[in-house]
Design a protein around this motif. Sequence first.
Motif, mmCIF file in Angstrom:
data_model
loop_
_atom_site.group_PDB
_atom_site.id
_atom_site.type_symbol
_atom_site.label_atom_id
_atom_site.label_comp_id
_atom_site.label_asym_id
_atom_site.label_seq_id
_atom_site.Cartn_x
_atom_site.Cartn_y
_atom_site.Cartn_z
ATOM 1 N N ASP A 192 0.827 -1.195 0.000
ATOM 2 C CA ASP A 192 0.000 0.000 0.000
ATOM 3 C C ASP A 192 0.863 1.247 0.000
ATOM 4 O OD1 ASP A 192 -2.343 1.309 0.066
ATOM 5 O OD2 ASP A 192 -3.145 0.117 1.728
ATOM 6 N N ILE A 193 0.219 2.382 -0.328
ATOM 7 C CA ILE A 193 0.956 3.643 -0.249
ATOM 8 C C ILE A 193 1.387 3.897 1.186
ATOM 9 C CG2 ILE A 193 0.627 6.141 -0.374
ATOM 10 C CD1 ILE A 193 -0.789 5.787 -2.926
ATOM 11 N N LYS A 194 0.551 3.417 2.139
ATOM 12 C CA LYS A 194 0.877 3.636 3.562
ATOM 13 C C LYS A 194 2.226 3.020 3.906
ATOM 14 C CE LYS A 194 -2.648 1.814 5.704
ATOM 15 N NZ LYS A 194 -3.583 1.357 4.653
ATOM 16 N N ASP A 195 2.573 1.924 3.213
ATOM 17 C CA ASP A 195 3.822 1.240 3.525
ATOM 18 C C ASP A 195 5.025 1.844 2.818
ATOM 19 O OD1 ASP A 195 1.975 -0.436 4.676
ATOM 20 O OD2 ASP A 195 1.873 -1.713 2.879
ATOM 21 N N TRP A 217 -6.465 3.408 -9.419
ATOM 22 C CA TRP A 217 -6.482 2.994 -8.014
ATOM 23 C C TRP A 217 -5.077 2.895 -7.432
ATOM 24 C CZ3 TRP A 217 -10.966 3.516 -5.775
ATOM 25 C CH2 TRP A 217 -12.120 3.415 -6.558
ATOM 26 N N ALA A 218 -4.073 3.211 -8.247
ATOM 27 C CA ALA A 218 -2.700 3.225 -7.722
ATOM 28 C C ALA A 218 -2.342 4.600 -7.184
ATOM 29 C CB ALA A 218 -1.717 2.817 -8.826
ATOM 30 N N MET A 219 -3.273 5.539 -7.274
ATOM 31 C CA MET A 219 -2.962 6.909 -6.868
ATOM 32 C C MET A 219 -3.261 7.118 -5.396
ATOM 33 S SD MET A 219 -4.523 9.063 -9.958
ATOM 34 C CE MET A 219 -4.578 10.471 -8.887
ATOM 35 N N PRO A 220 -2.608 8.136 -4.794
ATOM 36 C CA PRO A 220 -2.987 8.500 -3.429
ATOM 37 C C PRO A 220 -4.430 9.010 -3.415
ATOM 38 C CG PRO A 220 -1.008 9.675 -4.124
ATOM 39 C CD PRO A 220 -1.549 8.985 -5.322
ATOM 40 N N LYS A 221 -5.079 8.958 -2.247
ATOM 41 C CA LYS A 221 -6.464 9.437 -2.134
ATOM 42 C C LYS A 221 -6.526 10.484 -1.046
ATOM 43 C CE LYS A 221 -8.575 5.380 -1.849
ATOM 44 N NZ LYS A 221 -7.683 4.427 -2.471
ATOM 45 N N PRO A 222 -7.198 11.604 -1.214
ATOM 46 C CA PRO A 222 -7.717 12.098 -2.497
ATOM 47 C C PRO A 222 -6.598 12.349 -3.491
ATOM 48 C CG PRO A 222 -8.086 13.690 -0.715
ATOM 49 C CD PRO A 222 -7.397 12.524 -0.117
ATOM 50 N N PRO A 223 -6.915 12.381 -4.781
ATOM 51 C CA PRO A 223 -5.874 12.391 -5.810
ATOM 52 C C PRO A 223 -4.965 13.617 -5.757
ATOM 53 C CG PRO A 223 -8.074 12.566 -6.780
ATOM 54 C CD PRO A 223 -8.269 12.326 -5.340
ATOM 55 N N THR A 224 -3.710 13.374 -6.084
ATOM 56 C CA THR A 224 -2.751 14.474 -6.198
ATOM 57 C C THR A 224 -2.896 15.092 -7.589
ATOM 58 O OG1 THR A 224 -1.250 12.708 -6.774
ATOM 59 C CG2 THR A 224 -1.005 13.681 -4.614
ATOM 60 N N PRO A 225 -2.664 16.399 -7.727
ATOM 61 C CA PRO A 225 -2.882 17.045 -9.019
ATOM 62 C C PRO A 225 -1.962 16.499 -10.113
ATOM 63 C CG PRO A 225 -1.881 18.569 -7.466
ATOM 64 C CD PRO A 225 -2.289 17.375 -6.689
ATOM 65 N N TYR A 226 -0.863 15.879 -9.749
ATOM 66 C CA TYR A 226 0.053 15.359 -10.768
ATOM 67 C C TYR A 226 -0.155 13.865 -10.986
ATOM 68 C CZ TYR A 226 2.310 14.818 -6.240
ATOM 69 O OH TYR A 226 2.542 14.548 -4.924
ATOM 70 N N ASN A 227 -1.239 13.313 -10.438
ATOM 71 C CA ASN A 227 -1.585 11.899 -10.594
ATOM 72 C C ASN A 227 -0.512 10.941 -10.069
ATOM 73 O OD1 ASN A 227 -3.895 12.776 -11.724
ATOM 74 N ND2 ASN A 227 -3.495 12.021 -13.779
ATOM 75 N N PHE A 228 0.596 10.822 -10.811
ATOM 76 C CA PHE A 228 1.636 9.859 -10.437
ATOM 77 C C PHE A 228 2.955 10.608 -10.335
ATOM 78 C CE2 PHE A 228 -1.455 7.882 -13.252
ATOM 79 C CZ PHE A 228 -1.955 6.881 -12.444
ATOM 80 N N TRP A 271 -3.540 -5.982 -10.849
ATOM 81 C CA TRP A 271 -3.687 -7.384 -10.483
ATOM 82 C C TRP A 271 -2.343 -8.099 -10.620
ATOM 83 C CZ3 TRP A 271 -8.908 -8.677 -13.399
ATOM 84 C CH2 TRP A 271 -9.972 -8.169 -12.640
ATOM 85 N N GLU A 272 -1.604 -7.722 -11.655
ATOM 86 C CA GLU A 272 -0.373 -8.468 -11.881
ATOM 87 C C GLU A 272 0.811 -7.888 -11.126
ATOM 88 O OE1 GLU A 272 0.117 -9.432 -15.998
ATOM 89 O OE2 GLU A 272 -2.004 -9.981 -16.154
ATOM 90 N N GLU A 273 0.759 -6.586 -10.810
ATOM 91 C CA GLU A 273 1.843 -5.994 -10.011
ATOM 92 C C GLU A 273 1.229 -5.202 -8.878
ATOM 93 O OE1 GLU A 273 4.959 -3.989 -12.426
ATOM 94 O OE2 GLU A 273 3.695 -4.636 -14.092
ATOM 95 N N PRO A 274 0.764 -5.867 -7.823
ATOM 96 C CA PRO A 274 0.046 -5.166 -6.759
ATOM 97 C C PRO A 274 0.902 -4.116 -6.050
ATOM 98 C CG PRO A 274 -0.025 -7.551 -6.450
ATOM 99 C CD PRO A 274 0.905 -7.285 -7.573
ATOM 100 N N GLU A 275 2.225 -4.237 -6.173
ATOM 101 C CA GLU A 275 3.059 -3.274 -5.439
ATOM 102 C C GLU A 275 3.211 -1.962 -6.204
ATOM 103 O OE1 GLU A 275 5.527 -5.627 -8.112
ATOM 104 O OE2 GLU A 275 3.937 -6.076 -6.677
ATOM 105 N N LEU A 276 2.531 -1.820 -7.362
ATOM 106 C CA LEU A 276 2.697 -0.611 -8.175
ATOM 107 C C LEU A 276 2.371 0.664 -7.405
ATOM 108 C CD1 LEU A 276 1.443 -1.070 -11.846
ATOM 109 C CD2 LEU A 276 3.666 -0.267 -11.054
ATOM 110 N N SER A 277 1.263 0.649 -6.612
ATOM 111 C CA SER A 277 0.893 1.867 -5.891
ATOM 112 C C SER A 277 2.081 2.381 -5.092
ATOM 113 C CB SER A 277 -0.251 1.623 -4.918
ATOM 114 O OG SER A 277 -1.067 0.610 -5.334
#
Lengths: 843, 116, 317
Positions: A3-6, A520-531, A544-550
């Motif tokens: 997760d992003i938290k991690d 769904w890989a983005m922080p919530k609420p969304p950041t203006p620069y997305n990624f 699904w195939e790379e869950p660690e992407l976030s």
Amino acid sequence: MSDIKDATLTPEVQRLHKGMQEVWGNPKGLRALTVVNHTTVGLRFMVTGAIFFLIGGLLAMLIRTQLAFPDNNFMSPEVYNQVFTMHGTVMMFLFAIPILEGLAIYMIPKMLGARDLVCPRLTAFGYFCYLFGGIILFSSLILEMAPASGWFMYTPLSSGEYSPGPGSDFWLLGITFVEISALSAGVELVVSILRTRTQGMALHKMPLFAWYILAMALMIVVGFPPLILGSILLELERATGMPFFDVAGGGDPVLWAHLFWLFGHPEVYIIFLPGAGIVSTLIPVFAGRPIVGYGWVVAAIIIMGFVSFGLWVHHMFTLGIPQLALAFFSAASMLVAIPTAIQIFVWLSTLWLGRPRMTLPMLWIVGFLVIFVLGGLTGVMLALVPFNWQVHDTHFVVAHMHYVLVGGMLFPLMAGLYYWLPQVSGRMPSERLGKWSFWLIFLGFNVTFLVMHWTGLLGMRRRVFTYDTAMGWDIYNLISSVGGFIMSAGVALLILDIALHFRFGKKAPQNPWGADTLEWAMPKPPTPYNFVSLPKVETRHPLWEEPELSRTIYEGQHGLANIEHGRRETWGSDALTGKLRETIHLPSNSWWPLFSSLALAVVCISLLVRVYWVAALAALVAVVLLLRWSWENGAHPKVAPDATLEPSEPPLHFHTMNGPGVWTMSVSHLANGSLYLSLLFGWFYLWTVAPEWQMPESSPLSMPLLVLAGAALTLGAFVLSKLVRRLRRRNDVGLGGGMYLIGVLGVLQSALIGIVIWQAELAPIESAHDATLLVALVYVLIHALLGAILCLLQGLRVGYGFVSAEMPMEPVVVLRLWHYNLVVYWTLFVAIWVMPTLLGGAS
Amino acid sequence: MKHLLSLTHPIQLVGGLTIWSIWFVAIYGGLSVACAVAPPDPLRDMWTGINLAVGLATLGAMALLLLLSWAAVLAARRTSVRRECYFGNVSAGIYLFSAGATLFVGYPVIFLPPCL
Amino acid sequence: MDPAGPAASHQFWVWWAMLFFSVVVALVVFALWLYTFRRREQPQRTPREEQRIMLRWVLGGGVLLPVVSIVALLVFAAPTGRGMLPLPLPEGEAERIEVVGHQWWWEIRYPGEEDEPDVVTANRLVMPAGEPVDFRLTSADVIHSFWIPRLGGKRDMVPGRHSTIRLEASEPGVFGAQCAEFCGAQHTGMLLHVEALERDDYDAWLAERRSPPEPIGDEADAVRAFGEHCAACHTVAGFPEALVDDGVAHDIVGPDLTDIGSRPTLGAGVLPMEEGAIAYWLQHHQTLKPGNRMPPHNHIDTETLQDIGAWLETMEP
């Protein structure tokens, strides 16, 4: 699940996030009007659309109140006519299209792993056009001079003679204004989907939603111009008396019907496709498996997109067109059942092979299925000409079309709303309130409209403000009205639910539904620069195939994770393979979109109150503002403060010859070409079909001058393509001078066309022939002037050093315009001079 | 340019329906013009030159689309690139659909007179 | 939903067949969808098996089902439209009646032979029963649509164009008809009274109106008042030319009133015809049918209006 938290953020990455926030963040206060970010503007689109939905719903309730009882005096016929006209207009133009565009604008870059759309300032411009157009149109209702000729505005009913007040003008001008917004969104969505997907996302690997939006955007680009042309012609007829649709002057009212439905039918699919896109996105997620038959769906989308342009006449089955021609359209209308059925069974087999979960969004999807399938089946019935003759313009059609539109658009939209709410707010919606509102809306809707099929079969016409109790329709109408009010209670509950959820909803996990797409890989609420860093994606289901992407994205482990230069950047990739091609440098917040749309609003209002000199002045101001806006492009220091790059990164787009500007120009020409073809269609249609068409013995246009003007154009285009070919070889000797020369040729061409118009002594008020000629000539004149001005500006830009062998993109863009002008000019010459001369004056 | 014409390029996805659209515009436009310029006697019902011309155009367009569909299948089989194979197959499906659509839309020429 | 002619009954049966088929299809699709949520156990399948199951559904439901249905529809149902074409009949010309749409009333013309003038009436259409009738339609102002629901489909009336629709009433009877294309403020109040008569009765009815009109004497007050206030827009056959005051320029035409006394309704179906109805209509027509094109008569005293009304009620062939 990681997760992003991690995420572990080194000070360096923290600095990166902070820098991104500074470059991409939205300003506060008055400067919020300059915001171009797609997340913000997309939300603005959707909120404005929702407000118009409530207004349109209110109008619907007025209609149902009036029809609840026989001989009801709740509204006078004049008011009733305004109310149903505005209900249709608001729902179609100010709610359905803009809210779906808003969704696409918000979602597409996030799903494709980009940071913004490809023309951010155009996004903002589109929004302001929509807002101002909507306000202008809506103000007519408050001023009690709303259009009252139905949302299809059939002339002569909407003409100056039978609708003398400004109502029709409000419609024509306001809607054209709103359509500018739809077109600009359409163009940039096409280019964004094709050219800004993240690294590795090949065309056949992108999410199905993007396919649907690609088709929708292309359909907007091709489908809206016929109505824009129709509106311009009708407004010209109303304002000056040019008889395009007036039989006595050689026009034909059926031309309006053709132009309107040439737009109006594809419009239905423009609304349905994004809805189906939402369904195709949600079903795999809640079935817990990839969609089966991705290729089938893509084929179905393409078939729908095309075939929907071959159906427009099925709205005109009763207009007295030969039956054989009707049979073609009838058959084509039935064909649409095939791609629709393919999609329904692909969804079914996905559910069949998966383990579906019934959640709140899924509930709305099931509601969609029930309503849409019923609407689709009555649609096939209506495609049958003899049956259509019987029920056309009755409440049966009203019921059918609400089943298709509410089923095909509103229910999927609600599913999408509940599905993506956590992405926007970071909170979960309430299951209980949500279910209540679903059941109220679902039951209310069916009570209202299922009965209405029967009312229509009993012979109740559309658009009647009351009926006699002797007809025996009382009870059915009352049931429909009660259903309508149940449905509005459901909508009220829905609004309450959404409002409460922002305050009380429980915090959503990173990927609450277990979805596969990048948003769904983005922080919530969304950041203006997305990624903060752009990942390489080579699968259809990245999460699904790379869950660690976030986490890895958030930690800046992927591409373009650099903000030292202070530029807004995203990747430009190959349209087909998704290989990296360039770094697209995106412009930042700007006042120009607001200012130029304000100038256009002034044009619109002064045309409404018929102060034409103000309109002309404001139009001039708008042109100057738009050109000034275009000046801040490419290597202009205001947009490109620093043109250095990491050696590993692909070149900035204006150093290449195939940047997004070239693509935007091409897609715009698709729209422009559709407008031009509609004009040609109008010319040939009136020529062959209009009962009183007068073709003069010999053409009033001077052939030598026309050929001379064409020669100037051809020479200019030739020189320009020579220059571009030299640029390709990194040679910019004589570029500036060449540009000035071409500009002068363009001015020469414009002047010659001007002389042709002046010499021809056309009488556009008396004859549709002369009026159509005039419009066609003015069309090429405007294009010639635009070509000239852009070349002269290019000459200046070469002087400033914005265009050179190192930065060769802009001349390529201008060349596209010149090629377009070349094709248009010579085909028009054939159509308006050669063919009439050869075929003679007989009509 | 040669690349665009290859039957495994995604541009072929819209090829079949583009041909169908052109054919559709041609028969509808041709019919309207023919009826405006030289309407046949209603007595001849559907036994007119216009019906014959539309019918032949229908069969011709259908044959062309069937041929292209078959060619796309072959092209998809020949290539080894997954992407090209994918687009070849989907294009073949759409070509096939277009062929069917042509026949289906053109079929009423056998029971309706052209200009009434 | 109560067909009274061959075209309408064709469509009636087409409708029930389509409805039955649609309901079956819809229920099966719904049931399949909902069933997928009910299953608990899922067998393990290889991708090959999955592919096969998908193809079965998509080819069967997504391709075969719609193709079969629309081919059936096109082959069996579409040709029913042929019956409404004005094709030549084996027994010669069909009866022809011209209908012109106006905002918001109907002008009905029975074309005369050679030099004979047309028989013109308004808002009441009389047609022969038991034989096909060709209606030749056009409009004087905006687009209207001619629709007798119980006899068959509708056809738009487009200014500047003529189009023909063939309808047939199997038995004599009275049918409602209406404008079906939205045509402005009083679209709702644009109704037409249709009567189908036996051929002989129809011929008699028409012959009565074919006979040349008797000249109207210019003595009565009502006639003078009609000439002053009404005759500029409304024609009455045999009305003395000299009495027509056309000082007021009107660009619209009102219904022909020659046989108004014999018509069953007033104001295109807004008011039933009874004794005194015309006078009542003349005083209150803008309340009875708001927005209609006849100017208000507030400047004319009630007595005169009643006179005119009483006189008009006598206008029968």
